[in-house]
Design a protein around this motif. Sequence first.
Motif, PDB file in Angstrom:
ATOM      1  N   ILE A   1       0.840  -1.200   0.000  1.00  0.00           N
ATOM      2  CA  ILE A   1       0.000   0.000   0.000  1.00  0.00           C
ATOM      3  C   ILE A   1       0.878   1.253   0.000  1.00  0.00           C
ATOM      4  O   ILE A   1       1.685   1.453   0.911  1.00  0.00           O
ATOM      5  CB  ILE A   1      -0.959   0.011   1.211  1.00  0.00           C
ATOM      6  CG1 ILE A   1      -1.911  -1.191   1.106  1.00  0.00           C
ATOM      7  CG2 ILE A   1      -1.748   1.321   1.276  1.00  0.00           C
ATOM      8  CD1 ILE A   1      -2.621  -1.518   2.389  1.00  0.00           C
TER       9      ILE A   1
ATOM     10  N   VAL B   1       1.132   5.435  -0.206  1.00  0.00           N
ATOM     11  CA  VAL B   1       0.400   6.673   0.067  1.00  0.00           C
ATOM     12  C   VAL B   1       1.312   7.848  -0.282  1.00  0.00           C
ATOM     13  O   VAL B   1       2.490   7.839   0.066  1.00  0.00           O
ATOM     14  CB  VAL B   1      -0.002   6.775   1.567  1.00  0.00           C
ATOM     15  CG1 VAL B   1      -0.703   8.091   1.863  1.00  0.00           C
ATOM     16  CG2 VAL B   1      -0.867   5.593   1.983  1.00  0.00           C
TER      17      VAL B   1
ATOM     18  N   ARG C   1      -8.973   5.290   2.576  1.00  0.00           N
ATOM     19  CA  ARG C   1      -8.796   4.043   1.826  1.00  0.00           C
ATOM     20  C   ARG C   1      -9.594   2.895   2.442  1.00  0.00           C
ATOM     21  O   ARG C   1     -10.137   2.041   1.740  1.00  0.00           O
ATOM     22  CB  ARG C   1      -7.303   3.680   1.796  1.00  0.00           C
ATOM     23  CG  ARG C   1      -6.990   2.533   0.851  1.00  0.00           C
ATOM     24  CD  ARG C   1      -5.513   2.181   0.915  1.00  0.00           C
ATOM     25  NE  ARG C   1      -5.215   1.100  -0.021  1.00  0.00           N
ATOM     26  CZ  ARG C   1      -5.415  -0.178   0.226  1.00  0.00           C
ATOM     27  NH1 ARG C   1      -5.917  -0.559   1.387  1.00  0.00           N
ATOM     28  NH2 ARG C   1      -5.124  -1.106  -0.678  1.00  0.00           N
ATOM     29  N   GLU C   2      -9.670   2.888   3.756  1.00  0.00           N
ATOM     30  CA  GLU C   2     -10.394   1.830   4.482  1.00  0.00           C
ATOM     31  C   GLU C   2     -11.917   1.969   4.344  1.00  0.00           C
ATOM     32  O   GLU C   2     -12.650   1.068   4.716  1.00  0.00           O
ATOM     33  CB  GLU C   2     -10.013   1.874   5.967  1.00  0.00           C
ATOM     34  CG  GLU C   2      -8.643   1.290   6.279  1.00  0.00           C
ATOM     35  CD  GLU C   2      -8.643  -0.233   6.250  1.00  0.00           C
ATOM     36  OE1 GLU C   2      -9.517  -0.837   6.891  1.00  0.00           O
ATOM     37  OE2 GLU C   2      -7.788  -0.808   5.560  1.00  0.00           O
TER      38      GLU C   2
ATOM     39  N   ASN D   1      -4.293  10.721  -3.518  1.00  0.00           N
ATOM     40  CA  ASN D   1      -4.558   9.356  -3.043  1.00  0.00           C
ATOM     41  C   ASN D   1      -5.951   8.875  -3.439  1.00  0.00           C
ATOM     42  O   ASN D   1      -6.122   7.707  -3.785  1.00  0.00           O
ATOM     43  CB  ASN D   1      -4.340   9.275  -1.535  1.00  0.00           C
ATOM     44  CG  ASN D   1      -2.876   9.428  -1.183  1.00  0.00           C
ATOM     45  OD1 ASN D   1      -2.035   8.668  -1.662  1.00  0.00           O
ATOM     46  ND2 ASN D   1      -2.554  10.415  -0.374  1.00  0.00           N
ATOM     47  N   CYS D   2      -6.921   9.757  -3.392  1.00  0.00           N
ATOM     48  CA  CYS D   2      -8.275   9.352  -3.789  1.00  0.00           C
ATOM     49  C   CYS D   2      -8.297   8.962  -5.258  1.00  0.00           C
ATOM     50  O   CYS D   2      -8.948   7.993  -5.643  1.00  0.00           O
ATOM     51  CB  CYS D   2      -9.277  10.465  -3.490  1.00  0.00           C
ATOM     52  SG  CYS D   2      -9.678  10.577  -1.727  1.00  0.00           S
TER      53      CYS D   2
ATOM     54  N   ARG E   1      -5.842   7.722  -6.897  1.00  0.00           N
ATOM     55  CA  ARG E   1      -5.152   6.424  -6.959  1.00  0.00           C
ATOM     56  C   ARG E   1      -6.071   5.284  -6.541  1.00  0.00           C
ATOM     57  O   ARG E   1      -5.992   4.181  -7.073  1.00  0.00           O
ATOM     58  CB  ARG E   1      -3.937   6.483  -6.032  1.00  0.00           C
ATOM     59  CG  ARG E   1      -3.302   5.146  -5.747  1.00  0.00           C
ATOM     60  CD  ARG E   1      -2.167   5.271  -4.767  1.00  0.00           C
ATOM     61  NE  ARG E   1      -0.965   5.804  -5.383  1.00  0.00           N
ATOM     62  CZ  ARG E   1      -0.038   6.498  -4.726  1.00  0.00           C
ATOM     63  NH1 ARG E   1      -0.203   6.776  -3.459  1.00  0.00           N
ATOM     64  NH2 ARG E   1       1.042   6.917  -5.343  1.00  0.00           N
ATOM     65  N   TRP E   2      -6.958   5.562  -5.578  1.00  0.00           N
ATOM     66  CA  TRP E   2      -7.834   4.503  -5.048  1.00  0.00           C
ATOM     67  C   TRP E   2      -9.231   4.531  -5.670  1.00  0.00           C
ATOM     68  O   TRP E   2     -10.181   3.962  -5.121  1.00  0.00           O
ATOM     69  CB  TRP E   2      -7.933   4.636  -3.515  1.00  0.00           C
ATOM     70  CG  TRP E   2      -6.603   4.476  -2.846  1.00  0.00           C
ATOM     71  CD1 TRP E   2      -5.585   3.633  -3.221  1.00  0.00           C
ATOM     72  CD2 TRP E   2      -6.112   5.190  -1.691  1.00  0.00           C
ATOM     73  NE1 TRP E   2      -4.499   3.788  -2.380  1.00  0.00           N
ATOM     74  CE2 TRP E   2      -4.800   4.729  -1.429  1.00  0.00           C
ATOM     75  CE3 TRP E   2      -6.664   6.163  -0.857  1.00  0.00           C
ATOM     76  CZ2 TRP E   2      -4.030   5.215  -0.375  1.00  0.00           C
ATOM     77  CZ3 TRP E   2      -5.894   6.650   0.199  1.00  0.00           C
ATOM     78  CH2 TRP E   2      -4.598   6.172   0.432  1.00  0.00           C
ATOM     79  N   ASP E   3      -9.328   5.196  -6.823  1.00  0.00           N
ATOM     80  CA  ASP E   3     -10.590   5.259  -7.577  1.00  0.00           C
ATOM     81  C   ASP E   3     -11.750   5.828  -6.776  1.00  0.00           C
ATOM     82  O   ASP E   3     -12.891   5.368  -6.885  1.00  0.00           O
ATOM     83  CB  ASP E   3     -10.965   3.864  -8.122  1.00  0.00           C
ATOM     84  CG  ASP E   3     -10.020   3.437  -9.234  1.00  0.00           C
ATOM     85  OD1 ASP E   3      -9.583   4.332  -9.993  1.00  0.00           O
ATOM     86  OD2 ASP E   3      -9.708   2.239  -9.337  1.00  0.00           O
ATOM     87  N   ILE E   4     -11.456   6.793  -5.952  1.00  0.00           N
ATOM     88  CA  ILE E   4     -12.514   7.526  -5.249  1.00  0.00           C
ATOM     89  C   ILE E   4     -12.791   8.765  -6.097  1.00  0.00           C
ATOM     90  O   ILE E   4     -11.880   9.557  -6.360  1.00  0.00           O
ATOM     91  CB  ILE E   4     -12.054   7.918  -3.822  1.00  0.00           C
ATOM     92  CG1 ILE E   4     -11.821   6.656  -2.981  1.00  0.00           C
ATOM     93  CG2 ILE E   4     -13.063   8.848  -3.155  1.00  0.00           C
ATOM     94  CD1 ILE E   4     -11.140   6.899  -1.641  1.00  0.00           C
TER      95      ILE E   4
ATOM     96  N   ARG F   1     -14.924  12.285  -2.986  1.00  0.00           N
ATOM     97  CA  ARG F   1     -13.844  12.860  -2.172  1.00  0.00           C
ATOM     98  C   ARG F   1     -14.307  14.148  -1.478  1.00  0.00           C
ATOM     99  O   ARG F   1     -14.042  14.349  -0.302  1.00  0.00           O
ATOM    100  CB  ARG F   1     -12.624  13.157  -3.051  1.00  0.00           C
ATOM    101  CG  ARG F   1     -11.415  13.665  -2.269  1.00  0.00           C
ATOM    102  CD  ARG F   1     -10.292  14.062  -3.188  1.00  0.00           C
ATOM    103  NE  ARG F   1     -10.516  15.361  -3.797  1.00  0.00           N
ATOM    104  CZ  ARG F   1     -10.204  16.527  -3.228  1.00  0.00           C
ATOM    105  NH1 ARG F   1      -9.639  16.552  -2.043  1.00  0.00           N
ATOM    106  NH2 ARG F   1     -10.447  17.669  -3.850  1.00  0.00           N
TER     107      ARG F   1
END
Lengths: 150, 20
Positions: free
Chosen positions: A16, A18, A88-89, A116-117, A119-122, A127
């Motif tokens: 992971i 970040v 992420r969680e 980061n969002c 990257r994590w497909d948020i 967001r």
Amino acid sequence: HPTISSHAWTDDSGSIAVTYHLALTAPGHGDTLWNSSSCIAEHLLRPHLRDRMFGPRAKEAGGVTRWPPRRALEFGAGAALPSMILLREGAGTVVMTDRITNEETFEALEMSSEKNCRRWDISEEERERRAVVRAHTWGEDAEKLLEAGG
Amino acid sequence: FDLLVASDCIYNPTYHEALL
């Protein structure tokens, strides 16, 4: 950015990553990543470490009883690694605060949240709803933080 | 809030109680 630095953090398992940003002009060691921030991020990621961190009495003391939390608040976020991990969680709303020193401190938090969002497909819409950045200095009224948490 | 995070010396028990 001339006064905001960009860094990469990787968890102990190496799986992971970040991105975090630091305002180089932030006073009080705000321009460095604190070991405790990295340590808490790691503990938030692993169920057995979470149990250890929150302690056996967390439940009866009214502490964390659900995971991911519905609303989380980080004080003096700085690099905000714990907040990034909480996003992420799947935490519902994550309010990141830092004391008011300069604008870059908050720009750095927004930059980390954005990167980061993505990257994590948020999505950007999600967001904006879940990742909230607020200025907060000790002693100030906490009402605005409660509002920010929904 | 379900969870409060304070990485180090910034931790303040008064806030903890007030916000829970």
